[in-house]
Design an enzyme around this catalytic site. Structure first.
Site, PDB file in Angstrom:
ATOM      1  N   ASP A  57     -40.627 -38.669 -49.977  1.00 43.76           N
ATOM      2  CA  ASP A  57     -40.423 -39.588 -48.859  1.00 43.76           C
ATOM      3  C   ASP A  57     -41.146 -39.077 -47.616  1.00 43.76           C
ATOM      4  OD1 ASP A  57     -39.417 -41.870 -47.639  1.00 43.76           O
ATOM      5  OD2 ASP A  57     -37.366 -41.525 -48.324  1.00 43.76           O
ATOM      6  N   ASP A  98     -38.256 -50.947 -47.352  1.00 42.04           N
ATOM      7  CA  ASP A  98     -37.219 -50.681 -48.342  1.00 42.04           C
ATOM      8  C   ASP A  98     -36.560 -51.984 -48.772  1.00 42.04           C
ATOM      9  OD1 ASP A  98     -37.711 -48.013 -48.038  1.00 42.04           O
ATOM     10  OD2 ASP A  98     -35.848 -47.567 -46.974  1.00 42.04           O
TER      11      ASP A  98
END
Length: 432
Positions: free
Chosen positions: A163, A224
């Site tokens: 990430d 997301d």
């Protein structure tokens, strides 16, 4: 000197600083990876005292591995059991190595990997390029990349999602290629998932998809996902709007990732679940479901284990499909498959009104290679719709509904590919 030229030179300079980097070339993810991922359903729940069955823990991942092995998921291609954020201890150990929370992972990650492997599955782990993860846990700064890659290899993990919270653009330019090289240097095959482009807007000039294809097996491009149809549709539309950039970047070993499947959760209707799965198959997207396999409905399970949808998604050519038609609330998506086969998805994005009929034919779908015509199968019903040459197709779609068909040339021995039973031929294609 224009901005794009400056950015290119600056990026090249920083990559030189990052040290040697080579094509990832790990031979992995030749088709889109498939598995289960904790994040959307379980988030950062670390309260194992009050919610032991649903907290991020060794027990949760073992349970999901059991369900993957026992309930047919592994048999149809789902193979990764992936951890996400919030698994680490509050600090690194005395040698500077990352370590799991000792209460929630009492036996350590190596023991968890061994357990997952004993089920014939693979374990994925989560890291973040930054001093802290998105959830505030121990991250991987640039100076810790090599030691973390080595640690993951010692633990025998099979995939890393890296990430990008709490790092800036310069750190990402250095860190993402460096992690790729570090993983390669361990000698262990570890699929590398990069979140880099999602933090840079997902598009050139800030995102270099040629570079990404050389260092990552898959990458998150956009926002997301959430357990809502609005978010799923926004991702579908973004991929369609920018397909000229995104589609050429995808292929065996390097995939665009529109994020998790939320089928089997709370936010989507049955028709919306069908739509997400259909479009992810067309997009040659990684299939990582995020749900509770202990409680998933039979209806959702049947969708996610649809062998023909998985067959489309896993086609070895790895050509990402594209949106070939957008007309008011109706979209048509098409993907070229092996042996001159095609998959076509019709999507009705309206949130009102009665079912809508969309009329088309093979000529308008640009499928005219075989003079003998094509057999068309409805993927969701596992039925042979009929044999078509120039005949009209008229799918009837409810709002928020997707239908997907696979078009197979008559001249090919389709028995070789038949993985479902067919019913009698229909003369008209209608989805109820």
């Amino acid at each position: 000197m224009n901005y794009c030229r400056k950015l290119f030179l600056f990026t090249s300079f920083l990559l030189t600083l990052a040290g040697p980097c080579q094509h990832l070339d790990n031979g992995l993810a030749r088709t889109p990876p498939m598995g289960w991922l904790a994040w959307e359903r379980f988030r950062c729940n670390t309260d194992c005292n009050n919610d032991p069955d649903n907290c991020i823990s060794e027990a949760l991942f073992k349970t999901m591995a059991d369900k993957m092995a026992e309930d047919g998921w592994k048999d149809v291609g789902y193979q990764y059991v992936n951890m996400d954020d919030c698994w680490t201890a509050e600090t690194r150990d005395s040698q500077g190595k990352i370590q799991p929370d000792p209460v929630r992972f009492p036996n350590g990650i190596k023991a968890l990997a061994d357990y997952v492997h004993s089920k014939g599955l693979k374990l994925g782990i989560y890291g973040d390029l930054g001093n802290l993860t998105c959830g505030g846990y121990v991250g991987t700064t640039i100076d810790k990349i090599v030691i973390d890659a080595q640690t993951f290899a010692i633990w025998e993990v099979d995939m890393l999602k890296f990430d990008g919270c709490n790092s800036n653009s310069i750190e990402k330019i250095i860190g993402y290629p460096k992690m790729s090289f570090a993983l390669n240097a361990t000698g262990r095959p570890i699929v590398y998932s990069c979140s880099w482009p999602a933090y840079e807007g997902g598009l050139p000039p800030h995102v270099n998809y040629t570079l990404l294809g050389n260092i990552c097996n898959l990458w998150r491009n956009f926002d997301d996902i959430e357990d809502s149809w609005d978010k799923v549709l926004s991702i579908i539309n973004w991929f369609g709007d920018h397909q000229n950039v995104l589609q050429p970047a995808a292929g065996p070993g390097q995939w665009n990732d529109p994020d998790m499947l939320v089928i089997g959760d709370y936010g989507l209707s049955y028709d919306q679940c069908k739509a997400q799965l259909a479009l992810w198959a067309i997009l040659a997207a990684p299939l990582f479901m995020s749900n509770d396999l202990r409680k998933i409905s039979n209806e959702a399970k049947k969708l996610l284990q649809n062998k023909l949808l998985i067959f489309i998604n896993q086609d070895h050519l790895g050509i990402q499909g594209t949106r070939i038609k957008k007309e008011q609330d109706m979209q048509v998506w098409k993907r070229s498959l092996s042996d001159l086969h095609y998959a076509v998805a019709f999507l009705n994005t309206a949130n009102y009104g009665p079912p809508t009929t969309f009329t088309t034919n093979l000529f308008l779908l640009q499928i005219m290679h075989c003079r003998l015509g094509y057999n068309i199968y409805d993927v969701f019903t596992d039925e042979l719709v009929g044999h078509y040459r120039a005949d009209i197709l008229s799918p009837c779609l409810h709002p928020h509904h997707s239908s997907i068909i696979i078009i197979i040339i008559l001249a090919f021995d389709i028995a070789h590919y038949r993985i479902f039973e067919t019913s009698q031929s229909a003369t008209k294609y209608t989805v109820k």
